[in-house]
Structure formats: structure tokens, C-alpha cells
Design an enzyme around this catalytic site. Structure first.
Site, PDB file in Angstrom:
ATOM      1  CE1 TYR A 130       9.407  18.735  -1.828  1.00  0.00           C
ATOM      2  CE2 TYR A 130       7.129  18.368  -1.181  1.00  0.00           C
ATOM      3  CZ  TYR A 130       8.064  18.726  -2.138  1.00  0.00           C
ATOM      4  OH  TYR A 130       7.652  19.072  -3.406  1.00  0.00           O
ATOM      5  CD  GLN A 192      12.861  19.377  -8.620  1.00  0.00           C
ATOM      6  OE1 GLN A 192      12.502  18.233  -8.850  1.00  0.00           O
ATOM      7  NE2 GLN A 192      12.191  20.435  -9.073  1.00  0.00           N
ATOM      8  CG  ASN A 215       4.530  15.080  -6.602  1.00  0.00           C
ATOM      9  OD1 ASN A 215       5.568  14.499  -6.266  1.00  0.00           O
ATOM     10  ND2 ASN A 215       4.542  16.093  -7.450  1.00  0.00           N
ATOM     11  CB  SER A 238      -5.556  12.094   3.028  1.00  0.00           C
ATOM     12  OG  SER A 238      -5.832  12.144   4.403  1.00  0.00           O
ATOM     13  CD  GLN A 260      -9.245  12.504   4.664  1.00  0.00           C
ATOM     14  OE1 GLN A 260      -9.453  12.680   5.849  1.00  0.00           O
ATOM     15  NE2 GLN A 260      -8.090  12.804   4.124  1.00  0.00           N
ATOM     16  CG  HIS A 263      -7.005  16.408   1.951  1.00  0.00           C
ATOM     17  ND1 HIS A 263      -6.097  17.364   2.287  1.00  0.00           N
ATOM     18  CD2 HIS A 263      -7.617  16.064   3.107  1.00  0.00           C
ATOM     19  CE1 HIS A 263      -6.142  17.604   3.580  1.00  0.00           C
ATOM     20  NE2 HIS A 263      -7.062  16.825   4.105  1.00  0.00           N
ATOM     21  CD  GLU A 328      -4.076   9.973   6.549  1.00  0.00           C
ATOM     22  OE1 GLU A 328      -3.218  10.876   6.646  1.00  0.00           O
ATOM     23  OE2 GLU A 328      -4.831   9.858   5.560  1.00  0.00           O
ATOM     24  CG  HIS A 329      -7.557  10.862   9.256  1.00  0.00           C
ATOM     25  ND1 HIS A 329      -7.187  10.970   7.920  1.00  0.00           N
ATOM     26  CD2 HIS A 329      -6.737  11.703   9.944  1.00  0.00           C
ATOM     27  CE1 HIS A 329      -6.201  11.849   7.814  1.00  0.00           C
ATOM     28  NE2 HIS A 329      -5.901  12.300   9.023  1.00  0.00           N
ATOM     29  CG  ASP A 362      -6.832  17.233   9.247  1.00  0.00           C
ATOM     30  OD1 ASP A 362      -6.206  16.190   9.491  1.00  0.00           O
ATOM     31  OD2 ASP A 362      -7.752  17.291   8.414  1.00  0.00           O
ATOM     32  CD  GLU A 416      26.608 -16.400  16.482  1.00  0.00           C
ATOM     33  OE1 GLU A 416      27.436 -15.471  16.334  1.00  0.00           O
ATOM     34  OE2 GLU A 416      25.423 -16.210  16.816  1.00  0.00           O
ATOM     35  CG  HIS A 421      32.786 -12.538  18.178  1.00  0.00           C
ATOM     36  ND1 HIS A 421      33.377 -12.330  16.957  1.00  0.00           N
ATOM     37  CD2 HIS A 421      31.692 -11.735  18.215  1.00  0.00           C
ATOM     38  CE1 HIS A 421      32.656 -11.448  16.276  1.00  0.00           C
ATOM     39  NE2 HIS A 421      31.630 -11.068  17.021  1.00  0.00           N
TER      40      HIS A 421
END
Length: 438
Positions: A130, A192, A215, A238, A260, A263, A328-329, A362, A416, A421
Site C-alpha cells: 500500500y 477498500q 491513514n 511519525s 519530521q 510529515h 521511531e527515529h 528515509d 496432558e 499422542h
């Protein structure tokens, strides 16, 4: 304006607030909408894709418009400059070289009594990527998702991305996809698109792994289809956390924070420093650089809500706060960045020294820029070839080896309450001890 905090307790409270910024009060309503979209695509296939693309994206498509044609792919190369193509190819080479080092190797181990154990790694059959539309053209996101899939050996890679005006897909996106080895591209976005990848439609094949950011609706869709397919992560907004001492350049630090913040209005930009003077200079420099910033409105919003400067007494405390936030960074703009590495336990990617801005990661350093957010670096890692692979255990026992463990298996199975088994081992051992004449 960036706020300056010099109390550790207040800093902890603010960092927790920023880490939890994705806890949307409207999440239940949005999830209900996403469930409706997923069910409609399952039932109606392509017709639902056309319907929701018009409803949510205000783009009118025909069925034949869903797949980007070969002529469009060819034409894309004529619409990007040679310089941009060269940059895309450089990034692709670096990303590929890095990820080739990470391909897991199958192995087999031969033990006593002809016991064989091992692992066999294989790629998934189909992967879905995506690529978001919206505020920017994410060429780097194409490369960071497609190249590891190709390196992993995925035989069929499918890409989806929202259509722009006149149903167009940015030519740079199409070129980057082709350079990374992706030829199957569909112009559909949102929940979708995730539904189409998870369940398949008349036009779009179902896949086994879905990767790529989006999103909140895309993220919720990935969450809801997980189990039907694998996913890379549930990506949030981010974030960058910069640790800086008196040696840091305030202009560089301010630029990295803004890089940053630009973004997304929910992006987080945090500085933790041992130098109060540097902190004040960075605040002033951020304000100065914002004056003529092309993305000023959204960048200012991010800075105002999720920007922060924390002044601490020591780099040890800076590392402690960073580990609690799990960014994250993480940028280490200090005199001896390698001296701090041992203390860093939680970070998606670590950038060492004043000549290593986050932007290098990046775009083209090689390591993946798809990283855990919102504190997930405490337990998660970057996207990589492993995301597109799975492993099977290999086990082979000889009759002698089976006999040696038969009693232990009998005890465990009986404990068990699973008699068959135990019998599955016992019968083999008995047959081996008393073979029948043919």
C-alpha cells in the site's frame, strides 16, 4: 512554538501524552465504517472499489481503469527527469544491497542417532504493497516496501495507491515501482484497497502479506484483516527524538525537527539536551525556519501539539527518557554517539553524529524506513525481507532416536490426557522392536 521543559517528571508526563496521541476518541466510529467497507468489498468485489473510490476520494473510475496499463508504465519514464531517475536507482541499489544481507538462510543440523533438525525459509506467494497518496508523493515508500519483497523472492508483488486528479498516478511512483520490480499496480486506496488485497476481487488478487503505511482508515483495515493475511505493522504518525549536547549545531537540530513535523499534523519532534542554551537556540531557529516554510500550517500544528524540548542534567538521563518513549527515529547529535549506543534499548532506527540526519535513512542509506511508531519499538523492528518470508521446521527421527524418547513422550502425553499422542510413538517403537514377517 516549541515548549522547553526542565523537570524530568513533567517531561515524562509529556512524553507519555505524545506517545499516546493516536488514541482517537472517534476510533470506534471509524472502525465501524471500515468494517462496512471490508464486508462490501468481500461481497461486491470491484463494484465496491469503484463505489468507495468515488465516495471517499471523489474519483470516478471504470472497471478498466483499476489496473495501471502498460502504456502508462512506459510513459512514466518520459515524465521524470534523468536526475530523479538516477536518484531512484541509487536508492534502489543501496536498499537492495542492505536487505540482501538480511535474507535468512535455511539450515539443517545432524545430531546423534540420526536426528535431523532444521529450518526452511520460503517467501510468501503474493505480497500487497500500500502506497499512500495525499500530502506527498512517496517514492521512497515504494522502494522501501517493494525492494525487500523482491529480495525475499516473492514471485508476485501487487501495489495499490489512490488515484490522483484525472485518475493519474504520479509518474515517479510508477517509475520507482518498476525499478523495484513491480509491474502490477492498481489505482485504489483507503480501506477498500486493503480489503481488495486481503480478500481479492475480480481484478485484484488476494495476497498473503500486506505492507505499507496509510491513514487511520487504512491502519484500521490492516488491523481487521490481520489473520486473513499477515501485515507489517500498525503504523502511527511519525516521530523523531534528538539527543544533543553542547557540540550540536542548533540549525541542524531545528531542521531535523522540522523535517519530521512537516510529515503530518500529528508528527512528533522532540529534543532532549544537556545544554539549556542549545535548547533555546533550537526553539528560536525553528521559529525562523518556519517563516517561509512551504508546509507551514501543518508543520506549525505538529510543533505546537507534539513538539518538545527537554533539558536534562546528563546524557544518561536523556537515554533513560528516550528508552521510555521508544522513538521511531533516534538521532544522537553528541560528541561521542557510539559511546551512548550500549544504553539505547528501544529505537526503530538510530542515526549517529551530526552528519547523519534522519533524511539519509528515509531515502537511500539502505536500512528500511518503515519503522515501529508510538512506542512499538519496545517490541517491534523495521520492515525487512523477513516480513515477506516464513519458516517451516524440519524434523526427522530415526527408530533408535524415537525409542530413546518414547517413555518421556508417554509421560508428557499422559499428563496432558492425550492417549493417542502416546500411542503414535508407542506403536512405532513396538513395531520396530518386533518387526512382522512380510
Amino acid at each position: 512554538m516549541l515548549r522547553i521543559i526542565n523537570q524530568v517528571s513533567e517531561a515524562r508526563t509529556e512524553l507519555r501524552r505524545i506517545c499516546d496521541r493516536t488514541h482517537d476518541e472517534q476510533i470506534i466510529h471509524k472502525e465501524a465504517t471500515v468494517r462496512e467497507v471490508l464486508q462490501a468489498v468481500q461481497r461486491q468485489g470491484d463494484r465496491a472499489l469503484i463505489h468507495y473510490t468515488e465516495e471517499f476520494d471523489q474519483r470516478t473510475l471504470k472497471l478498466e481503469d483499476l489496473r495501471v496499463s502498460g502504456s502508462e508504465l512506459d510513459a512514466a519514464y518520459q515524465q521524470v527527469s534523468k536526475e530523479l531517475l538516477d536518484a531512484i536507482q541509487l536508492a534502489r541499489r543501496n536498499i537492495e544491497a542492505f536487505h540482501r544481507q538480511r535474507v535468512p538462510k535455511s539450515w539443517v543440523q545432524f545430531g546423534e542417532d540420526n536426528v535431523v533438525l532444521g529450518k526452511r525459509y520460503t517467501p510468501v506467494d503474493r505480497a500487497g504493497l500500500y502506497i499512500p497518496g495525499g500530502r506527498a508523493s512517496y517514492v521512497s515508500t515504494v522502494l522501501m516496501n517493494a525492494v525487500p519483497a523482491k529480495v525475499a523472492g516473492v514471485p508476485r508483488i501487487v501495489m495499490v495507491t489512490p488515484p490522483g486528479p484525472e485518475k493519474a498516478v504520479n509518474p515517479a511512483i510508477l517509475v520507482a515501482a518498476q525499478e523495484a520490480g513491480v509491474q502490477e499496480i492498481y489505482r485504489v486506496g483507503g480501506a477498500q484497497a486493503i480489503a481488495a488485497l486481503a480478500y481479492g476481487t475480480e481484478t485484484i488478487p488476494n495476497v498473503h502479506v500486506i505492507t505499507g503505511p496509510g491513514n487511520i482508515y487504512v491502519t484500521l483495515a490492516k488491523k481487521l484483516v490481520y489473520g486473513t493475511v499477515g501485515i507489517d505493522s500498525l503504523a502511527g504518525p511519525s516521530e523523531v527524538l534528538v539527543i544533543a549536547d553542547q557540540s550540536a549545531n542548533p540549525v541542524y537540530v531545528a531542521t531535523d525537527l522540522l523535517a519530521q513535523a512537516e510529515h503530518d499534523p500529528m508528527a512528533a519532534a522532540i529534543l532532549i539536551t544537556t545544554d539549556v542554551s542549545l535548547g533555546r537556540q533550537v526553539v528560536a531557529e525553528v521559529e525562523r525556519q518556519l517563516v517561509n516554510h512551504p508546509r507551514r500550517l501543518l508543520t506549525e500544528k505538529a510543533i505546537a501539539h507534539y513538539g518538545l524540548v527537554v533539558v536534562v542534567d546528563s546524557l544518561d538521563m536523556a537515554i533513560e527518557l528516550s528508552n521510555e518513549f521508544a522513538p521511531e527515529h533516534l538521532e544522537l547529535e553528541v560528541t561521542d554517539p557510539w559511546g551512548l549506543i550500549e544504553g539505547v534499548r528501544h529505537a526503530g532506527a538510530i542515526f549517529l553524529g551530526s552528519s547523519t540526519p534522519e533524511a539519509i535513512g528515509d531515502y537511500l542509506a539502505g536500512p528500511n524506513h518503515t519503522l515501529p511508531t508510538s512506542g512499538a519499538a519496545r517490541y517491534a523492528s523495521a520492515l525487512g525481507v523477513e516480513t515477506f518470508m516464513k519458516h517451516s521446521s524440519l524434523i526427522q527421527y530415526s527408530p533408535t532416536a524415537l525409542r530413546k524418547v518414547a517413555d518421556a513422550i508417554d509421560l508428557l502425553a499422559t499428563c496432558e490426557g492425550l492417549p493417542s499422542h502416546a500411542d503414535s510413538v508407542k506403536r512405532r517403537v513396538e513395531d520396530a522392536d518386533d518387526p512382522q514377517d512380510p
